[in-house]
Design an enzyme around this catalytic site. Sequence first.
Site, PDB file in Angstrom:
ATOM      1  N   GLY A  61       2.182  -1.546  -1.004  1.00 48.90           N
ATOM      2  CA  GLY A  61       1.913  -2.549  -2.298  1.00 48.90           C
ATOM      3  C   GLY A  61       0.695  -2.192  -2.657  1.00 48.90           C
ATOM      4  CB  SER A  62      -2.618  -3.623  -1.425  1.00 45.96           C
ATOM      5  OG  SER A  62      -2.446  -3.374  -0.023  1.00 45.96           O
ATOM      6  CB  SER A  74       5.658  -3.791  -2.201  1.00 46.97           C
ATOM      7  OG  SER A  74       5.552  -5.236  -2.453  1.00 46.97           O
ATOM      8  CG  MET A  78       9.265  -6.893   8.096  1.00 48.62           C
ATOM      9  SD  MET A  78       9.027  -6.277   6.643  1.00 48.62           S
ATOM     10  CE  MET A  78       7.213  -7.005   6.214  1.00 48.62           C
ATOM     11  CG  ASP A  87       8.224  -7.241  -0.979  1.00 44.56           C
ATOM     12  OD1 ASP A  87       9.000  -7.124  -0.043  1.00 44.56           O
ATOM     13  OD2 ASP A  87       7.142  -6.913  -1.359  1.00 44.56           O
ATOM     14  CG  HIS A 145      11.863  -7.111   2.274  1.00 48.98           C
ATOM     15  ND1 HIS A 145      10.646  -7.294   2.493  1.00 48.98           N
ATOM     16  CD2 HIS A 145      12.504  -7.992   3.249  1.00 48.98           C
ATOM     17  CE1 HIS A 145      10.450  -7.634   3.823  1.00 48.98           C
ATOM     18  NE2 HIS A 145      11.517  -8.301   4.004  1.00 48.98           N
ATOM     19  CG  HIS A 181       9.734  -2.811  -1.114  1.00 51.95           C
ATOM     20  ND1 HIS A 181      10.957  -2.832  -0.302  1.00 51.95           N
ATOM     21  CD2 HIS A 181       9.263  -4.021  -0.732  1.00 51.95           C
ATOM     22  CE1 HIS A 181      10.731  -3.524   0.752  1.00 51.95           C
ATOM     23  NE2 HIS A 181       9.920  -4.418   0.373  1.00 51.95           N
ATOM     24  N   GLY A 206       5.217 -12.164   4.246  1.00 55.03           N
ATOM     25  CA  GLY A 206       4.782 -13.300   3.456  1.00 55.03           C
ATOM     26  C   GLY A 206       3.673 -12.913   2.311  1.00 55.03           C
ATOM     27  CG  PHE A 207       0.546 -13.965   2.034  1.00 52.75           C
ATOM     28  CD1 PHE A 207       0.511 -14.344   0.962  1.00 52.75           C
ATOM     29  CD2 PHE A 207       1.070 -14.563   3.489  1.00 52.75           C
ATOM     30  CE1 PHE A 207       0.647 -15.765   0.923  1.00 52.75           C
ATOM     31  CE2 PHE A 207       1.289 -15.878   3.393  1.00 52.75           C
ATOM     32  CZ  PHE A 207       1.151 -16.495   2.088  1.00 52.75           C
ATOM     33  N   GLY A 208       1.081  -9.551   0.565  1.00 54.50           N
ATOM     34  CA  GLY A 208       0.581  -8.116   0.597  1.00 54.50           C
ATOM     35  C   GLY A 208      -0.956  -8.077   1.259  1.00 54.50           C
ATOM     36  N   GLY A 209      -1.141  -6.506   1.192  1.00 59.77           N
ATOM     37  CA  GLY A 209      -2.575  -6.678   1.616  1.00 59.77           C
ATOM     38  C   GLY A 209      -2.927  -6.878   3.173  1.00 59.77           C
ATOM     39  CG  ASP A 213       7.478  -3.997   3.664  1.00 57.87           C
ATOM     40  OD1 ASP A 213       6.560  -3.926   3.112  1.00 57.87           O
ATOM     41  OD2 ASP A 213       8.323  -4.851   3.389  1.00 57.87           O
ATOM     42  N   GLY A 214       4.488  -2.831   5.243  1.00 63.70           N
ATOM     43  CA  GLY A 214       3.523  -3.621   5.481  1.00 63.70           C
ATOM     44  C   GLY A 214       2.026  -2.967   5.913  1.00 63.70           C
ATOM     45  N   GLY A 215       1.265  -2.910   5.208  1.00 70.04           N
ATOM     46  CA  GLY A 215      -0.060  -2.380   5.520  1.00 70.04           C
ATOM     47  C   GLY A 215      -0.046  -0.657   5.679  1.00 70.04           C
TER      48      GLY A 215
HETATM   49  C1  DX5 Z   1       5.199  -8.449   3.073  1.00 69.49           C
HETATM   50  C2  DX5 Z   1       5.979  -7.597   2.140  1.00 69.49           C
HETATM   51  C3  DX5 Z   1       5.644  -6.098   1.787  1.00 69.49           C
HETATM   52  C4  DX5 Z   1       4.182  -6.100   1.303  1.00 69.49           C
HETATM   53  C5  DX5 Z   1       3.667  -4.805   1.362  1.00 69.49           C
HETATM   54  O1  DX5 Z   1       5.609  -9.659   3.297  1.00 69.49           O
HETATM   55  O2  DX5 Z   1       7.240  -7.305   2.584  1.00 69.49           O
HETATM   56  O3  DX5 Z   1       6.509  -5.351   1.183  1.00 69.49           O
HETATM   57  O4  DX5 Z   1       4.177  -6.780   0.015  1.00 69.49           O
HETATM   58  O5  DX5 Z   1       2.458  -4.839   0.796  1.00 69.49           O
HETATM   59  P1  DX5 Z   1       1.223  -4.145   1.310  1.00 69.49           P
HETATM   60  O6  DX5 Z   1       1.480  -2.686   1.325  1.00 69.49           O
HETATM   61  O7  DX5 Z   1       0.245  -4.306   0.638  1.00 69.49           O
HETATM   62  O8  DX5 Z   1       1.259  -4.517   2.686  1.00 69.49           O
HETATM   63 ZN    ZN Z   2       8.932  -6.029   1.619  1.00 69.96          ZN
END
Ligand code: DX5
Ligand code: ZN
Length: 222
Positions: free
Chosen positions: A201-202, A11, A141, A38, A70, A36, A146-149, A179-181
């Site tokens: 992502g992170s 991401s 999800m 976002d 996405h 990916h 909304g946010f990474g990490g 997707d997520g964490g």
């Molecule tokens: C969350 C995004 C994800 C997110 C993934 O809203 O859709 O794609 O950025 O990031 P990590 O892997 O850091 O959770």
């Molecule tokens: Zn995403």
Amino acid sequence: MPKQSNIIAPSILSADFSKLGEEVREVLSAGAEWIHFDVMDNHFVPNLTIGPMVCQSLRKSGIDCPIDVHLMVEPVDDLIKMFADAGATSITFHPEASINTEKSIQLIKDLGCKPGLVLNPDVSLKTLKPYLEELYMVLLMSVFPGFGGQEFIPETIPKIASLRKIIDEKQEDIRLEVDGGIKESNIFDVASAGADTFVAGSAIFNKSSYVDAIKDLKDNFN
Ligand code: DX5
Ligand code: ZN
């Protein structure tokens, strides 16, 4: 349908936007299969990110991998058109953000892209039922978008397993993306439950070596 090949989709939300092209090239050469992308509108989700122009400039600079868009926007149809023009490969959207989910799926197909639906952690798998046969992919999800990490929500694991069962029983050729964490410590459980496409992502962009980060994720597939 046997589970499809595993795919890592970094991401770019966690990439360094001041050198985005370089970041994308680096994760691809480190072994990522997709990118990916976002898209957040400060309305459907609180954050605001990137639009079709950025997708188009990645394409113009020669990025030819699948770009997995996405959409976390409401409504979805205008942006579906713009992202199809900008070179998206797959486009996933949240059904609650569409005025007519079936029409939005058809629009993605008519524009030559691959359609997917995204379910938030509190949205039931039942939502998919009328649409499943039309889909290239379902994205579950494992955080609220909304946010990474953010931390992976563990209740996603049984949901992945239930969706895997539905896909297998229907003998549909549908990718199951999460997707997520996602990180080294939980990707084994996510894969074992039946996912085949992993957004991270992170867990990639916050590491100093993308080669090591992607290898660590892939080493933990079952
Ligand atoms: C969350 C995004 C994800 C997110 C993934 O809203 O859709 O794609 O950025 O990031 P990590 O892997 O850091 O959770
Ligand atoms: Zn995403």
